[in-house]
Design a protein around this motif. Structure first.
Motif, short mmCIF file in Angstrom:
data_model
loop_
_atom_site.label_atom_id
_atom_site.label_comp_id
_atom_site.label_asym_id
_atom_site.label_seq_id
_atom_site.Cartn_x
_atom_site.Cartn_y
_atom_site.Cartn_z
N GLY A 108 0.82 -1.21 0.00
CA GLY A 108 0.00 0.00 0.00
C GLY A 108 0.85 1.26 0.00
O GLY A 108 1.99 1.25 -0.48
N ARG A 149 -8.35 3.25 1.55
CA ARG A 149 -8.74 1.98 0.92
C ARG A 149 -7.77 0.87 1.32
O ARG A 149 -6.65 1.12 1.76
N SER A 150 -8.25 -0.36 1.11
CA SER A 150 -7.38 -1.52 1.26
C SER A 150 -6.61 -1.73 -0.05
O SER A 150 -7.00 -1.17 -1.09
N ASP A 152 -6.73 -4.03 -2.08
CA ASP A 152 -7.61 -4.59 -3.12
C ASP A 152 -8.60 -3.54 -3.66
O ASP A 152 -9.44 -3.87 -4.50
N ARG A 154 -10.91 -1.84 -1.96
CA ARG A 154 -12.10 -1.71 -1.12
C ARG A 154 -11.96 -0.49 -0.19
O ARG A 154 -10.96 -0.35 0.50
N LEU A 156 -12.37 1.74 3.12
CA LEU A 156 -12.35 1.32 4.52
C LEU A 156 -13.13 2.32 5.38
O LEU A 156 -12.57 3.30 5.89
N ASP A 239 -8.44 -4.55 10.90
CA ASP A 239 -7.78 -5.66 10.19
C ASP A 239 -6.70 -5.20 9.21
O ASP A 239 -6.34 -5.94 8.30
N HIS A 240 -6.25 -3.97 9.37
CA HIS A 240 -5.19 -3.45 8.49
C HIS A 240 -4.00 -2.94 9.29
O HIS A 240 -4.13 -2.60 10.46
N LEU A 288 -4.02 0.91 2.61
CA LEU A 288 -3.50 0.13 3.74
C LEU A 288 -3.36 -1.34 3.39
O LEU A 288 -4.23 -1.91 2.73
N ASP A 289 -2.29 -1.96 3.86
CA ASP A 289 -2.10 -3.40 3.71
C ASP A 289 -2.92 -4.13 4.76
O ASP A 289 -3.01 -3.67 5.89
N PRO A 290 -3.50 -5.28 4.39
CA PRO A 290 -4.17 -6.07 5.42
C PRO A 290 -3.17 -6.53 6.47
O PRO A 290 -1.98 -6.63 6.20
N GLU A 291 -3.69 -6.80 7.66
CA GLU A 291 -2.83 -7.28 8.75
C GLU A 291 -2.14 -8.57 8.31
O GLU A 291 -2.76 -9.40 7.66
#
Ligand code: MBD
Ligand code: FE
Length: 292
Positions: A108, A149-150, A152, A154, A156, A239-240, A288-291
């Protein structure tokens, strides 16, 4: 000439407090997190402290360091502690490498260093709120909007954005005296599409305190003390992974020689005159990167 280059003595004294206050604040934060010094295992301390000591010894031998130089170093190290400037020294000259290795694999948005002047729990504001500031806060009004955003794509919703920055003279609230507690610090909660609209002012270029030990080093080495004007962010969503970042303004003379080595090309904004209001505006999205 910027305002920072015509510092009065009073302003210099204010700046000197900032380095020292950063030590007290860091100590408090470490005490609260119970992480102060006991979390690194013997094996890593052996490796890292061993390598650090060897690197210094290698320099002494390679450069044939004299007793005058050795004693000057000793006196200076003592002064860094007395002036409370270890956080300043480390964040300016070392944190950028830590940030680089820790976030190496992030997909990200780029991040950069936190620096010494973050304070937790800044007042929460709506998605389009105005930062806490003085009635007559000097500086160009600045509208900063975008989306969280994530990776992908999406959005947030409900992401939280913390912003802190210096005022038009380069001072941070809670570190330089005489400013309202939360001046130019806030936490925005993004809307249901992850959007935010932050109303603030443009910060000034920033000179790290020059009268303490760090300033003494800079003067002795013939360096300069400037950071380009910057906005500090922490952005988090469920979750990020948290992003700690800074954003910069094109054309700043210190974008290419930041004393803290924290500028990256991806972190330059593109401000334009605001067509709907006084001042400037820009857009910037955080991804943001997912966790892990
Ligand atoms: C700052 O404002 C800063 O951001 C850093 C990294 C170091 C000193 C002062
Ligand atoms: Fe800063």
């Amino acid at each position: 000439m910027t305002q920072n280059e015509s510092f009065t003595q009073e302003q210099e004294a204010k700046a000197a407090d900032s380095g020292a206050n950063a030590s007290a604040r860091f100590r408090e934060r470490m005490a609260a997190s119970a992480a102060g010094g006991s979390v690194v295992d013997h094996e890593r301390v052996n490796l890292l402290a061993g390598k650090a000591i060897k690197a210094l010894n290698d320099i002494v031998i390679e450069e044939k360091v004299s007793y005058e130089e050795y004693n000057a170093l000793k006196a200076w190290l003592i002064k860094v502690g007395e002036d409370g400037e270890w956080p300043l020294f480390l964040d300016v000259w070392l944190e950028h490498s830590v940030e680089e290795v820790v976030n190496e694999h992030r997909e990200g948005s780029k991040g950069t260093i936190e620096g010494p002047y973050y304070v937790e729990d800044a007042p929460e504001l709506p998605w389009n709120g105005t930062i806490p500031m003085r009635e007559d806060e000097p500086g160009t009004p600045f509208l900063f909007k975008g989306q969280v955003r994530s990776v992908d794509g999406r959005p947030l919703p409900g992401a939280k954005l913390e912003l802190w920055h210096a005022d038009d003279l380069g001072f941070y609230s809670q570190f330089a005296p005489g400013l309202p507690e939360w001046n130019l610090r806030g936490t925005w909660v993004a809307d249901e599409e992850g959007r935010y609209e932050i109303h603030t002012i443009r910060p000034a270029p920033y000179q790290i305190p020059t009268e303490g030990a760090c300033g003494q080093l800079i003067a002795a080495a013939g360096w300069h003390a400037w950071r380009p004007a910057h906005l500090h962010f922490k952005v988090r969503a469920q979750d990020h992974q948290l992003i700690t970042s800074q954003l910069y303004f094109p054309g700043d003379p210190h974008n290419d020689d930041d004393v803290a080595s924290a500028v990256k090309p991806e972190l330059l904004l593109d401000p334009q005159p605001n067509p709907d209001a006084e001042g400037e505006m820009t857009t910037y999205d955080f991804v943001l990167d997912p966790e892990a």
